[in-house]
Design a protein around this motif. Structure first.
Motif, PDB file in Angstrom:
ATOM      1  N   GLU A   1       9.843 -11.363   3.072  1.00 45.28           N
ATOM      2  CA  GLU A   1      10.703 -10.671   4.035  1.00 45.28           C
ATOM      3  C   GLU A   1      12.076 -11.332   3.980  1.00 45.28           C
ATOM      4  O   GLU A   1      12.237 -12.447   4.455  1.00 45.28           O
TER       5      GLU A   1
ATOM      6  N   THR B   1       3.932 -12.725   3.575  1.00 42.47           N
ATOM      7  CA  THR B   1       4.800 -11.834   4.317  1.00 42.47           C
ATOM      8  C   THR B   1       6.123 -12.518   4.654  1.00 42.47           C
ATOM      9  O   THR B   1       7.193 -11.943   4.483  1.00 42.47           O
TER      10      THR B   1
ATOM     11  N   GLU C   1       4.951  -5.804   3.603  1.00 40.65           N
ATOM     12  CA  GLU C   1       5.327  -6.670   2.481  1.00 40.65           C
ATOM     13  C   GLU C   1       4.175  -6.964   1.528  1.00 40.65           C
ATOM     14  O   GLU C   1       4.360  -7.587   0.502  1.00 40.65           O
TER      15      GLU C   1
ATOM     16  N   ARG D   1       4.225  -2.688  -3.372  1.00 37.88           N
ATOM     17  CA  ARG D   1       4.398  -3.090  -1.976  1.00 37.88           C
ATOM     18  C   ARG D   1       4.180  -1.879  -1.078  1.00 37.88           C
ATOM     19  O   ARG D   1       4.652  -0.784  -1.376  1.00 37.88           O
TER      20      ARG D   1
ATOM     21  N   THR E   1       0.329  -4.378  13.815  1.00 32.78           N
ATOM     22  CA  THR E   1      -0.474  -5.440  13.194  1.00 32.78           C
ATOM     23  C   THR E   1      -1.558  -5.932  14.152  1.00 32.78           C
ATOM     24  O   THR E   1      -2.731  -6.027  13.784  1.00 32.78           O
TER      25      THR E   1
END
Ligand code: ATP
Ligand code: MG
Lengths: 277, 279
Positions: free
Chosen positions: A33, A29, B93, B129, A99
């Motif tokens: 990003e 991630t 992501e 994604r 999350t």
């Protein structure tokens, strides 16, 4: 298989194993990003390159250039960025986008989440440090020490400094009310600290005294001083606030922040986001 | 049912400041049952479900989910429930396969992630994604993560919002499979009456934080015993004996009755009556 093998239902995986799975996801991630890579990872290297090229000259009584003086301090700032900012904004985002709620809904031991975050921050921090050292060595002729005791110093300053900044970052993540405000909430104190810790403003001995006093309360100043003691010759000591590397005091302040940061984490961490309980 | 109920709720209350979101809900869900929670926006569906999931504290009431109080249940309990929330925006992501595969790691007896991706119809997007998924595809991913651990009890908060008609049918088939073959207990909220009718053994209607009706889709709100409505070109009449009325009309028109319809109230008629009467 032995006769005594456990034949009941399969067990839940351990926190350590799940922590490794979390670390994989966190690293993917992070590096996918673009914002995180640019602001957290590339920024310190860009600042080092820019400031290192602007300033020139050699400090009197030594052969240390301004850029070489800046480099170890920027490594400290890079460590702080890869821990404090990375974890602070990352956890605030996790809290805001669901999350944390999703993970709390799964049978995940909370420690697995933190193991994942810390391993991710460790990899990013090591990468950041290597990147900054590369820029300093290639761009500004910083010479790496050969004396193992200096690398030993580097080791403990790095560990204590990164741990302190990581813990404070985890605690500070709770201050941000949303993912979008997290960048500002984390970057403002970071930039102010980098300035009053004598990272951007060199040498630190030239800073006005009230600023030095304020900066001395926080870990960044001490981490930067520790890294300078690793990479710079003692002939630069007259440019420091006091003409000594003060290793004992560095260890003391950084360790105190580790303990304080841990206490802050334990008392302030929340799994819930804006929707509250 | 001889089993202890999968969900048992008595006198559940939840307030946010001055807003009373849940005002004394009683609800039972038997093991293996599919229950749909219907209700207008702000009725308290999400609040109720999140309390049952252990995501939210309650102010009062007794709650037992798979025999445990969700506010104090541990990880073994979590491994037996599946959650699909209303508003996930995380994991952007990762790819679909990575995300489902990751969540499979948490469960002792997880499904094959590939199968789950196939089950929700995302195989074509397995390596995309998650950030690039459409709204409906994103919801299907949430469903995939919710079922990957083979839950005994599955909570779904408006799972099909944004699904196209075909995806909705596919989802219904998935729910029937989970409930039928695997005996999974399911509590879902929805705004689609046809969905409740198609899936649920029982429907509970919640308005203003209270259950105002609870029954099978066929009997909800007295639907089974409601009088039949006979409509024709220039008239409308409610009756208990539609056959006699139609016979009378046929005689009156001397043959075919223009515009003739005979209907019991639809679930939607009953539902709209219920929420109209309650507010
Ligand atoms: N965290 C919160 N803080 C304050 N009020 C809240 C909070 N969460 C929900 N509410 C209020 O509680 C009431 C019930 O909300 P809830 O989300 O449970 O409704 P819902 O039935 O799920 O609605 P929808 O169909 O729109 O999803 C609403 O009036 C809402 O505004
Ligand atoms: Mg809702």
């Amino acid at each position: 298989m032995t006769a005594t093998a456990d034949r009941t239902a399969p067990r839940r995986p351990s926190a350590a194993r799940l922590g490794l799975h979390r670390a994989t996801v966190e690293l993917k991630t992070f590096f996918r990003e673009r914002d995180a890579v640019v602001f957290t990872f590339a920024m310190p290297a860009v600042i080092l390159t820019l400031l290192g090229s602007i300033f020139d000259g050699v400090y009197p009584g030594s052969d240390v250039t301004s850029a070489q003086y800046l480099a170890p301090s920027m490594i400290a700032a890079g460590v702080a960025s890869a821990t404090f900012i990375n974890l602070g904004t990352g956890i605030a985002t996790d809290r805001d986008d669901g999350t944390l709620r999703r993970l709390r809904g799964a049978p995940m031991p909370p420690s697995a989440y933190f193991i994942g975050k810390i391993l991710m921050a460790l990899v990013v921090t090591v990468g950041e440090t290597v990147l900054l050292l590369g820029v300093a060595v290639v761009g500004f002729d910083l010479s790496l020490p050969t004396d193992p005791t200096r690398w030993l110093t580097f080791g403990w300053v790095f560990l204590l400094g990164a741990t302190a900044c990581a813990l404070v970052g985890i605690a500070a993540s709770s201050l941000a009310r949303s993912a979008r405000s997290a960048g500002a909430v984390m970057n403002l104190p970071y930039l102010v600290l980098a300035f009053i810790s004598g990272v951007f403003y060199t040498p630190v001995g030239q800073l006005p005294e009230p600023l030095v006093t304020a900066g001395s309360l926080f870990p960044l100043k001490w981490m930067a001083q520790g890294f300078r003691s690793v990479f710079l010759p003692d002939s630069i000591l007259p440019q420091e606030v006091v003409p000594s590397w003060e290793h004992g005091r560095i260890a003391l302040v950084l360790a105190a922040w580790c303990i304080g940061g841990m206490a802050l984490c334990l008392t302030t961490f929340r799994w819930q986001g804006r929707r509250g309980r | 049912m001889t089993d202890t109920p999968a969900v048992r709720v008595r006198g559940l209350r939840k307030t946010y400041g001055d807003t009373v979101a849940v005002a004394g809900v009683d609800l039972d869900v038997a093991a293996g049952e599919v229950v749909a929670l219907l209700g207008p926006n702000g009725a308290g569906k999400t609040s109720t479900i999140e309390i049952l999931e252990g995501h939210r504290d309650r102010d009062a009431g007794e709650v037992s989910v798979l025999g445990r109080d969700p506010a104090r249940a541990g990880l073994d309990w979590r491994a037996r429930i599946g959650i699909v929330t209303q508003d996930g925006a995380d994991l952007t992501e990762l790819t679909v396969r990575e995300a489902v595969g990751h969540f499979a790691h948490y469960y002792p007896n997880a499904r094959d992630p590939r199968e789950v991706v196939e089950l929700v119809g995302l195989t074509g997007k397995a390596t995309a994604r998650i950030r690039t998924l459409s709204g409906g595809q994103r919801r299907r991913l949430d469903v995939a993560i919710g079922v990957v651990g083979r839950p005994r009890l599955l909570f779904l908060d408006e799972p099909t919002t944004g699904f196209d008609p075909q995806a909705r049918r596919q989802f219904w088939a998935l729910i029937r499979q989970l409930a039928g073959d695997e005996g999974c207990t399911i509590l879902l909220s929805t705004h689609y009456l046809e969905e409740a009718e198609a899936l649920a053994d029982r429907v509970a209607v919640i308005v203003g934080g209270q259950i105002v009706a609870d029954g099978t889709p066929a009997t909800l709100g007295g639907r089974a015993t409601a009088r039949t409505v006979v409509r024709w070109a220039d008239g409308r009449q409610e009756t208990d004996d539609p056959a006699a009325l139609v016979a009378t009309l046929t005689r009156r028109y001397g043959g075919a009755v223009p515009g003739l319809t005979v209907s019991r109230p639809s679930l939607e008629d009953v539902y709209l009556d219920l929420i109209g009467a309650a507010s």
